[in-house]
Design a protein around this motif. Structure first.
Motif, PDB file in Angstrom:
ATOM      1  N   GLU A 392     -13.580   5.570   2.593  1.00 31.25           N
ATOM      2  CA  GLU A 392     -12.539   6.444   3.121  1.00 31.25           C
ATOM      3  C   GLU A 392     -12.093   7.469   2.075  1.00 31.25           C
ATOM      4  OE1 GLU A 392      -9.295   4.128   4.641  1.00 31.25           O
ATOM      5  OE2 GLU A 392     -10.628   2.508   5.301  1.00 31.25           O
ATOM      6  N   PRO A 393     -11.564   8.607   2.515  1.00 30.49           N
ATOM      7  CA  PRO A 393     -11.008   9.575   1.557  1.00 30.49           C
ATOM      8  C   PRO A 393      -9.834   8.959   0.796  1.00 30.49           C
ATOM      9  CG  PRO A 393     -11.236  10.535   3.759  1.00 30.49           C
ATOM     10  CD  PRO A 393     -11.453   9.060   3.909  1.00 30.49           C
ATOM     11  N   ASP A 394      -9.605   9.469  -0.408  1.00 26.12           N
ATOM     12  CA  ASP A 394      -8.470   8.986  -1.201  1.00 26.12           C
ATOM     13  C   ASP A 394      -7.163   9.171  -0.439  1.00 26.12           C
ATOM     14  OD1 ASP A 394     -10.328   8.570  -3.128  1.00 26.12           O
ATOM     15  OD2 ASP A 394      -9.610  10.122  -4.502  1.00 26.12           O
ATOM     16  N   ARG A 395      -6.262   8.243  -0.641  1.00 25.29           N
ATOM     17  CA  ARG A 395      -4.899   8.391  -0.122  1.00 25.29           C
ATOM     18  C   ARG A 395      -4.017   8.796  -1.309  1.00 25.29           C
ATOM     19  NH1 ARG A 395      -4.476   3.168   3.994  1.00 25.29           N
ATOM     20  NH2 ARG A 395      -6.614   3.354   4.792  1.00 25.29           N
ATOM     21  N   ILE A 396      -3.501  10.007  -1.240  1.00 22.75           N
ATOM     22  CA  ILE A 396      -2.826  10.619  -2.383  1.00 22.75           C
ATOM     23  C   ILE A 396      -1.331  10.727  -2.092  1.00 22.75           C
ATOM     24  CG2 ILE A 396      -2.767  12.635  -3.893  1.00 22.75           C
ATOM     25  CD1 ILE A 396      -5.650  13.201  -3.087  1.00 22.75           C
ATOM     26  N   PHE A 397      -0.527  10.380  -3.107  1.00 22.93           N
ATOM     27  CA  PHE A 397       0.928  10.368  -2.958  1.00 22.93           C
ATOM     28  C   PHE A 397       1.569  11.136  -4.101  1.00 22.93           C
ATOM     29  CE2 PHE A 397      -0.833   6.801  -0.764  1.00 22.93           C
ATOM     30  CZ  PHE A 397      -0.103   6.711   0.415  1.00 22.93           C
TER      31      PHE A 397
END
Length: 760
Positions: A392-397
């Protein structure tokens, strides 16, 4: 191939573009010869033609040998990987594709050609496991295999090295080479002449650890670091008394900090260079090295953590002054230190071998480095079954707090379904903090980090069970596959494979991107082995070190209400920061090798001369030519055999002693050579310009001292009692790079930092 030809090839090829088709054709042809190989009583020909190794018939024989000895039938892709190794390439093969068997078959092929093979591993555990596991295969082919570990005695080491194939950790190989440097009798030698190195986890050994010096020391004393210095720097405040550069690799006292230190010590520190050094080391230890990230404290000792593997770096330490400063920081007794008798980098060690090949799961990413530093090409071997893992694509915060909340929610949701989860963290402290946060939510996680790496095989083996929740630091070099629904060692098989597969297989979660994309890929690769289902995702925040250190002047796009950053520019920024980090590490590697290359050539010449003295009468002939009357006189009174033996000892002693002093000179020269750049001089050129005459002067000094000793020595008495005393004990260790780098590294990093604001 000419230099022009190599550059043309380098321009036309991309890493991993070596054509696999010829190897695949040969592997496919082996199927037609399999039945005939199965009817043979003896698989090894009475006389082995080296040209036979690598043919379809050879592949059929290796397949039959594996079937008889191990109960395994190598796949065509494994035979293709073996052939790539036999051609001197690095084979990239995914996790779970049977690299251990591939390496053993290739090692057997080299041995059948008549070459001595050293299978270079990343640690003792894997060296012993693989040697014992693959032992029956070698026996079936009439070959012998042994292994070397840290606890092996000299006699056990000689026996292991006498085998056709020897498995050993790279550090043990290097230490044995260094110890042989002190032998004064050929019978004491342990390591035979190097011929073939087959490197497991090739990217880790050849790239990540290439700069690591292996050290042989003697005349050990306790390290020195003043506890009061450690106490003093604890009272200093960042931003007021000292500042840290944007790289996090250098720390500097401010004018106010200098005043505070001078008042506390009652001296002008710049009139006392030794005091400056002690203060700086204590400050570096206090501000730049973090417990449970860079090192752990266990059993009253500081143990370094290998950041590329997330495990304790056995026998590894920082340069002596910094090591003692960290020990003082932790209120521990200083460990022993001593005069460095010799050292060799891992890269220099591997360059001793005329033939090098290797295998790993992530070679393409360092293909250019393998080509530049070792002239090795990469062959990408496809998996036996297509990989169906969903990455999955990175989950960025925006913030670390938002990231951790979302991370815990994701783990909790996935765990409720029974899907096994492997969480990869960046350091020991994070793994323990995350396990605590999960426990607060009622979730029990099994933790694998540098503090409990002795149980790693059992922990990893169970990580594919239904409902398993495993939190681990870096997974590289763990050496154990994660099979879906599998039991741990000695446990009954629960038969959960199909059930776990129906849940989606192993789900890998990374708590942050590493400085190297290879480490991310190694973590991902734990899921989806042999066509299994699986998935992976990484959680990243704008406060992660990757972004704050390597893209400090750039910011993420605005976050949504839940703290997540979903714009494409965010993914581009993370990728950019990782490329910058990889570029910085590559340039440091390249710069280190530029300085080391000349030293390795000098070492090779010294060892060649030493070997001639050790194994023959070169020393005696040299002293006979230099002191003919003295030589004739001693032969008449003591006998020629006694004189030759004394001459050998005298020349070897002074050669070893002068080489040790030369190493010290080069170390001091390297540390300050960057200052030549202020005079518009090239530091590397200046280093080489001074190193060469110093080396020649060293050889002249060996001759002079040997002649003087020979003129006055009583060859009938113990020469050690006449001033030629060697260390009573030696010890070995690896030197971790200074985390804050050499002065030249810091100069480079400041320049690199000025360029990082520019978008690529």
């Amino acid at each position: 191939m000419t230099r022009v030809g190599r550059w043309i090839r380098r321009f036309l090829e991309k890493p991993g573009s070596v054509d696999l088709a010829p190897f695949q054709r040969i592997a496919a042809e082996a199927a037609g010869r399999e039945a005939e190989a199965g009817r043979r009583d003896e698989l090894r020909p009475a006389v082995v033609d080296p040209a036979w190794v690598g043919t379809a018939d050879f592949c059929a024989v290796m397949r039959e040998a594996a079937r008889r000895a191990l109960g395994q039938r190598p796949y065509d892709v494994q035979l293709a990987g073996m052939l790539a190794l036999l051609e001197g390439h690095v084979a990239q093969m995914a996790t779970g594709e049977g690299k251990t068997l591939v390496g053993a078959m290739a090692a057997a092929g080299y041995a059948l050609r008549g070459a001595r093979v050293h299978v270079v591993s990343v640690n003792d555990y894997l060296a012993r496991r693989d040697a014992e596991w693959m032992g029956p295969l070698y026996e079936t082919l009439g070959l012998t295999a042994g292994w070397v570990a840290e606890t092996s005695t000299p006699e056990e080491r000689r026996k292991a090295y006498a085998c056709d194939v020897t498995y050993a950790a790279v550090s043990e190989l290097g230490f044995d080479v260094l110890r042989d440097r002190l032998c004064t009798d050929p019978a004491e030698l342990v390591v035979p002449a190097p011929e073939v190195a087959l490197v497991d986890e090739a990217d880790s050994v050849l790239v990540d650890e290439a700069r690591v010096p292996l050290v042989l020391a003697g005349a050990a004393d306790a390290g020195t670091a003043l506890p009061e210095m450690a106490a003093l720097v604890r009272r200093l405040s960042r931003g007021y008394h000292y500042t840290i550069d944007e790289e996090g690799r250098a720390v500097f006292l401010t004018p106010k900090g200098i005043d505070t230190v001078e008042k506390a010590l009652g001296v002008d520190i710049y009139e006392h260079p030794g005091v400056v050094t002690q203060v700086n080391l204590a400050l570096h230890a206090h501000t730049l090295l973090t417990r449970d990230v860079d090192y752990i404290v266990r059993d009253g000792k500081v143990e370094l953590v290998n950041t590329s593997r997330g495990r304790v770096a056995a026998l590894q330490r920082w340069p002596d002054g910094l090591q003692a400063a960290v020990e003082a920081k932790e209120h521990l007794q200083a460990s022993e230190t001593g005069e460095i008798l010799d050292s060799i980098t891992v890269q220099g060690l591997i360059h001793r071998y005329p033939r090098v090949c290797g295998m790993t799961g992530t070679a393409v990413a360092v293909g250019e480095q393998l080509r530049e530093f070792y002239d090795l090409s990469v062959v990408v071997v496809p998996p036996n079954r297509p990989c169906v893992r969903v990455d999955e694509p990175d989950r960025i915060f925006a913030t670390a707090e938002d990231k951790e909340g979302a991370l815990l929610d994701e783990i909790e949701t996935r765990h409720a379904t029974g899907q096994p989860i492997l969480v990869g963290t960046l350091d020991v402290a994070e793994s323990e903090r995350l396990a605590g946060a999960l426990a607060a939510r009622g979730l029990s996680a099994t933790v694998l980090n540098a503090k409990n790496d002795a149980e790693e095989a059992q922990i990893i083996a169970r990580a594919g069970r239904r409902g398993a929740l495993t939190v681990s630091t870096q997974m590289a070099g763990r050496g154990t596959d994660i099979r879906l629904g599998a039991a741990g060692p000695g446990e009954e098989d629960p038969g959960e494979e199909d059930e776990v597969a129906s849940l989606g297989g192993l789900y890998v979660i990374g708590t942050g991107r590493h400085d190297s994309s290879r480490l991310d890929d190694q973590l991902r690769g734990r899921a989806g082995r042999q066509g299994d289902p699986g998935g992976s995702v990484f959680f990243v925040s704008g406060q992660d070190p990757l972004l704050t250190v390597y893209a400090p002047d750039q910011s993420l796009p605005p976050a949504d209400a839940d703290g997540a950053v979903r714009k494409p520019e965010a993914h581009a920024l993370v990728a950019h920061a990782q490329r910058v980090a990889e570029g910085v590490n590559l340039e440091i590697h390249r710069n280190t090798w530029r300085y080391t290359r000349l030293l390795e050539r000098q070492r090779a010449e010294v060892l060649e001369q030493r070997d001639r003295v050790l194994r023959g009468d070169t020393g005696a002939r040299a002293l006979e030519s230099a002191c003919p009357e003295r030589y004739r006189e001693l032969c008449e009174t003591a006998g020629e055999e006694v004189v030759e033996r004394a001459a050998r000892q005298i020349v070897l002693y002074h050669l070893d002693q002068c080489w040790t002093e030369h190493l010290g000179f080069l170390s001091d020269l390297r540390e300050g050579i960057h200052l030549r750049a202020l005079g518009r001089l090239n530091p590397l050129d200046e280093f080489n310009r001074e190193s060469v005459p110093a080396y020649r002067a060293m050889l002249d000094e060996v001759e002079r001292l040997s002649r003087e000793t020979f003129e006055k020595a009583d060859v009938t008495r113990d020469l050690a009692d006449q001033g030629l005393k060697r260390p009573t004990a030696t010890w070995t260790y690896l030197v971790q790079d200074n985390p804050f780098g050499s002065e030249w590294d810091r100069v480079f990093n400041r320049v690199a930092g000025a360029l990082r604001g520019r978008k690529r």
